[in-house]
Scaffold this active site. Structure first.
Site, PDB file in Angstrom:
ATOM      1  CB  CYS A   1      -0.948   0.100   1.181  1.00 19.18           C
ATOM      2  SG  CYS A   1      -2.144  -1.231   1.265  1.00 19.18           S
TER       3      CYS A   1
ATOM      4  NE  ARG B   1       4.652   1.662   0.143  1.00 17.92           N
ATOM      5  CZ  ARG B   1       5.575   1.518   1.074  1.00 17.92           C
ATOM      6  NH1 ARG B   1       6.835   1.740   0.776  1.00 17.92           N
ATOM      7  NH2 ARG B   1       5.262   1.170   2.289  1.00 17.92           N
TER       8      ARG B   1
ATOM      9  CD1 TRP C   1       0.172  -6.481  -2.737  1.00 22.91           C
ATOM     10  CD2 TRP C   1      -0.267  -6.953  -0.594  1.00 22.91           C
ATOM     11  NE1 TRP C   1       0.501  -7.793  -2.513  1.00 22.91           N
ATOM     12  CE2 TRP C   1       0.240  -8.119  -1.212  1.00 22.91           C
ATOM     13  CE3 TRP C   1      -0.607  -7.023   0.756  1.00 22.91           C
ATOM     14  CZ2 TRP C   1       0.408  -9.319  -0.538  1.00 22.91           C
ATOM     15  CZ3 TRP C   1      -0.449  -8.228   1.433  1.00 22.91           C
ATOM     16  CH2 TRP C   1       0.059  -9.351   0.790  1.00 22.91           C
TER      17      TRP C   1
ATOM     18  CG  ASN D   1       1.122   0.947   4.303  1.00 22.31           C
ATOM     19  OD1 ASN D   1       0.823  -0.240   4.206  1.00 22.31           O
ATOM     20  ND2 ASN D   1       2.370   1.384   4.277  1.00 22.31           N
ATOM     21  N   GLY D   2      -1.175  -0.584   6.453  1.00 25.71           N
ATOM     22  CA  GLY D   2      -0.926  -1.325   7.690  1.00 25.71           C
ATOM     23  C   GLY D   2      -2.086  -2.260   7.965  1.00 25.71           C
TER      24      GLY D   2
ATOM     25  CD  GLU E   1      17.373 -13.725  -5.471  1.00 30.01           C
ATOM     26  OE1 GLU E   1      16.748 -14.185  -4.504  1.00 30.01           O
ATOM     27  OE2 GLU E   1      17.078 -12.648  -6.018  1.00 30.01           O
TER      28      GLU E   1
ATOM     29  CE  LYS F   1      14.192 -11.938  -7.940  1.00 33.97           C
ATOM     30  NZ  LYS F   1      14.820 -11.659  -6.702  1.00 33.97           N
TER      31      LYS F   1
ATOM     32  CD  GLU G   1      10.389 -12.247  -7.059  1.00 33.45           C
ATOM     33  OE1 GLU G   1       9.691 -11.735  -6.185  1.00 33.45           O
ATOM     34  OE2 GLU G   1      11.632 -12.172  -7.059  1.00 33.45           O
TER      35      GLU G   1
ATOM     36  CG  HIS H   1      19.820 -37.192  -0.126  1.00 29.27           C
ATOM     37  ND1 HIS H   1      20.243 -38.395   0.387  1.00 29.27           N
ATOM     38  CD2 HIS H   1      20.935 -36.448  -0.305  1.00 29.27           C
ATOM     39  CE1 HIS H   1      21.555 -38.379   0.531  1.00 29.27           C
ATOM     40  NE2 HIS H   1      22.006 -37.196   0.116  1.00 29.27           N
TER      41      HIS H   1
ATOM     42  CE  LYS I   1      11.799  -3.384  -4.348  1.00 27.78           C
ATOM     43  NZ  LYS I   1      12.500  -4.516  -4.955  1.00 27.78           N
TER      44      LYS I   1
HETATM   45  C1  F6R Z   1      11.959 -10.930  -4.108  1.00 25.53           C
HETATM   46  C2  F6R Z   1      11.826  -9.873  -3.136  1.00 25.53           C
HETATM   47  C3  F6R Z   1      11.355 -10.222  -1.781  1.00 25.53           C
HETATM   48  C4  F6R Z   1      12.064  -9.364  -0.735  1.00 25.53           C
HETATM   49  C5  F6R Z   1      11.459  -9.615   0.653  1.00 25.53           C
HETATM   50  C6  F6R Z   1      12.201  -8.844   1.726  1.00 25.53           C
HETATM   51  O1  F6R Z   1      12.436 -10.458  -5.328  1.00 25.53           O
HETATM   52  O2  F6R Z   1      12.062  -8.736  -3.433  1.00 25.53           O
HETATM   53  O3  F6R Z   1      11.504 -11.581  -1.514  1.00 25.53           O
HETATM   54  O4  F6R Z   1      13.426  -9.686  -0.748  1.00 25.53           O
HETATM   55  O5  F6R Z   1      10.121  -9.236   0.652  1.00 25.53           O
HETATM   56  O6  F6R Z   1      12.152  -7.482   1.466  1.00 25.53           O
HETATM   57  P1  F6R Z   1      13.201  -6.490   2.118  1.00 25.53           P
HETATM   58  O7  F6R Z   1      14.532  -6.816   1.559  1.00 25.53           O
HETATM   59  O8  F6R Z   1      12.721  -5.123   1.716  1.00 25.53           O
HETATM   60  O9  F6R Z   1      13.143  -6.713   3.590  1.00 25.53           O
END
Ligand code: F6R
Length: 619
Positions: free
Chosen positions: A2, A27, A75, A101-102, A492, A496, A499, A515, A614
């Site tokens: 949000c 966001r 969001w 937001n929250g 990672e 990527k 997502e 395993h 984000k």
């Molecule tokens: C994936 C991604 C998320 C963030 C996670 C933590 O691409 O961006 O998995 O890494 O939400 O966010 P931060 O780093 O802002 O605490």
């Protein structure tokens, strides 16, 4: 999670709010809304399901005039993403509108209480409960908005950043925060009169002013066009606002000719990492200088254990950090999912150091994890990107990434920024603890300094991934494998892909395949193997053979000049040679590009993937 924007001043608010919503759309993008008070004193609320463009479209024939307003991009947490549940929400009398937001955790009991007193609700949201509660306080205590907000927030359990308009007082804007970020921009309009901006972060504000105030938890602010800005806390104690000058420029918030922020941020990595290490690596003495460590040298010398708390991509970089800190500084390191750590009553000793790794510095679970560690007496260190965010303010010391704003929802340059910062941290601790010989220390510093150039090389030599990625759009699953430092890279790479392309992918330590997961391998399964010509090369070659004999398709990341793994692979991406501990910084680049181009070929919105936001400022 949000985004909130607000404006009060002499200019028309609507264009400022819409532009701000676009900047905050990373966001959340389930729905958007705006509320304005026009010159006739009418308070309007317009909302739309989906992205901000839908709101723009839906308000074309509406009165959007007014020099005060608030806006929101959502969001969804409570209530499905539709126009009814979108913010702003009106109070029952329609005298107030509010964006939030929250999460208000006790919203059900508050709502039940107000319903008993005859109040009715239009939406399923906790936010509507909040605006109704403020009005309820105004009515029952016969007080002004500011006091009513104070009273209402005292009854609230949860997190909030809010901005409120009051129809009967069109000259003032009230906002407050606890647990969710809120920034106030202090500007001047062309005729020299005061104007104020409100934002969940600095991105909607920086175009107009670089003078900001970071509202603190449980603070409430009231602003008007005379330049009045009063801040008190919930106990009504006046607070002195601290004006901060933002170090950010507008170009960093634009795509700069790239089709997406994600691709721009992938290509920005060499320069971003140069900025990250600037002033911290001294190539004359081959030294590392991290003031966060130097200022607390004894803590690190005497520390018995480091615990790193993080989520998502930041958790992956933390894992790489663990391997390096243990190797270089000889301190045991545990890496914890912040969301688990905060609820499991972990053993934390006063000689433990707890490090929070977070791009946004606002992730609710990471913040809660370090608050718990603080209560248990640990020394707290923050590794964050967003300057002035909650985690750096809650920690005893720390290091900023300085990789610039990351707008794409899928983290790329923040990941490599975190990995190199954890590398600097490991070296800086090794220096104060004298755990590395001078020769090895200098060699690692030299190698670290070359990483940005090697990243540039990697980007230049993997341009054909765009063509190649097309072939994988039909795939339903991917497996990513790596060993040692490259196991977190496998995690990672898989994250990527998941997502942004919505293809199921899993990362494993390569040797774990036999395993269980090897049962998944057949001719339909692409297996991405990170196989640099370093450390466990021969063992990874054996792992590749095991997969090939089950007809899996091998996509490998190989060191320049390697022919063995290349020969065994269906496709290969090439990276320059570097020390084991720095391979992740190069190996992740082709994996970022692969996921980007697969997602593009599948027609996905890579900057705003479905269901994601984000910064996850709620649990
Ligand atoms: C994936 C991604 C998320 C963030 C996670 C933590 O691409 O961006 O998995 O890494 O939400 O966010 P931060 O780093 O802002 O605490």
């Amino acid at each position: 999670m949000c985004g909130i924007v607000g404006y009060i001043g002499e200019q028309q608010a609507f264009p400022i709010l819409i532009k701000g919503l676009h900047r905050l759309e990373y966001r959340g993008y389930d729905s958007a809304g705006v509320s304005l008070i026009n010159s006739k004193g009418e308070l309007s609320v317009y909302k739309a399901k989906g992205k901000v463009v839908n709101l723009e479209e839906g308000t074309k024939d509406k009165d959007t005039t007014g020099t005060i307003g608030i806006a929101h991009t959502r969001w969804a947490t409570h209530g499905e993403p539709n126009a009814t549940n979108a913010h702003p929400h009106f109070s029952q009398s329609k005298n107030l509108s509010l964006v939030h937001n929250g999460i208000i955790e006790n919203y059900k009991s508050l709502r039940a209480e107000m319903e008993k007193n005859g109040m009715t609700f239009c939406s399923e949201t906790d936010t509507e409960v909040l605006v109704q509660l403020v009005e309820y306080m105004m009515n029952t205590h016969k007080c002004d908005l500011y006091t009513a907000v104070q009273l209402a927030l005292k009854n609230v359990v949860g997190a909030y950043a809010i901005a409120i308009l009051e129809k009967s007082h069109p000259d003032q804007l009230v906002c407050a925060r606890k647990g969710s970020p809120l920034i106030i921009g202090v500007g001047k309009s062309d005729n020299g009169r005061a104007e104020f901006y409100v934002g969940s972060d600095a991105t909607p504000i920086i175009e107009y002013t670089n003078q900001v105030i970071y509202l603190q938890d449980e603070e409430i602010a009231i602003m008007d066009r005379t330049g009045r800005l009063d801040i008190t806390n919930l106990a009504n104690v006046k607070q002195t606002p601290q004006l901060v000058t933002l170090q950010m420029n507008l170009d960093q918030l634009e795509k700069g000719g790239f089709p997406h922020f994600m691709l721009k941020e992938i290509w920005e990595q060499p320069n971003a990492l140069r900025t990250c290490i600037r002033g911290r690596v001294n190539m004359v003495d081959k030294d590392v200088l991290l003031s966060g460590i130097i200022d607390h040298k004894d803590k690190f010398i005497n520390c018995r254990r480091i615990i790193i708390c993080a989520c998502g991509t930041s958790w992956h970089s933390a894992l790489i950090g663990k391997y390096f800190i243990e190797e270089a500084a000889k301190i045991p390191v545990e890496v914890e999912y912040a969301s688990e750590f905060r609820y499991r009553n972990p053993v934390i000793n006063p000689d433990d150091i707890v490090i929070a790794v977070s791009q946004s510095g606002e992730t609710a679970d990471t913040l809660a994890a370090i608050q718990l560690a603080k209560e248990k007496g640990a020394f707290l260190y923050g590794i964050c990107n967003v300057i002035g965010s909650s985690i750096p303010r809650a920690t005893d010391s720390g290091t900023y990434l300085h990789v610039g704003p990351e707008i794409g929802v899928a983290s790329t340059k923040a990941f490599t920024g975190q990995v190199i910062t954890l590398g600097l941290l490991g070296l800086a601790i090794a220096k104060v603890k004298k755990t590395l010989s001078d020769d090895i220390f200098h060699m690692l510093v030299e190698e670290l300094e070359q990483i940005p150039d090697k990243m540039q090389w990697t980007l230049e030599h993997n341009k054909d991934i765009a063509q190649f990625a097309q072939m994988f759009t039909y795939c339903k699953n991917f497996i990513y494998l790596g060993r040692g430092y490259n196991y977190p890279v496998a995690l990672e790479g898989a994250l990527k892909l998941k997502e942004i392309s919505y293809i199921h992918a899993e990362g494993y330590p390569a040797a774990e395949m036999k395993h269980g997961p090897i049962a998944l391998i057949d001719e339909e399964m692409p297996v991405v193997v990170i196989a640099p010509k370093r450390g466990m090369y021969e063992k990874v070659v054996s792992n590749i053979q095991e997969i090939k004999s089950r007809k899996g398709k091998i996509i490998s990341v190989v060191t320049e000049g390697d022919t063995v793994v290349r020969g065994m692979s269906d496709y290969s991406f090439v990276i320059p040679d570097t020390r084991d501990c720095f391979v992740p910084l190069l190996a992740v680049i082709p994996l970022q590009l692969l996921s980007y181009y697969v997602a593009i070929a599948k027609g996905r919105n890579v900057d705003q993937p479905r269901n994601l936001a984000k910064s996850v400022t709620v649990e």
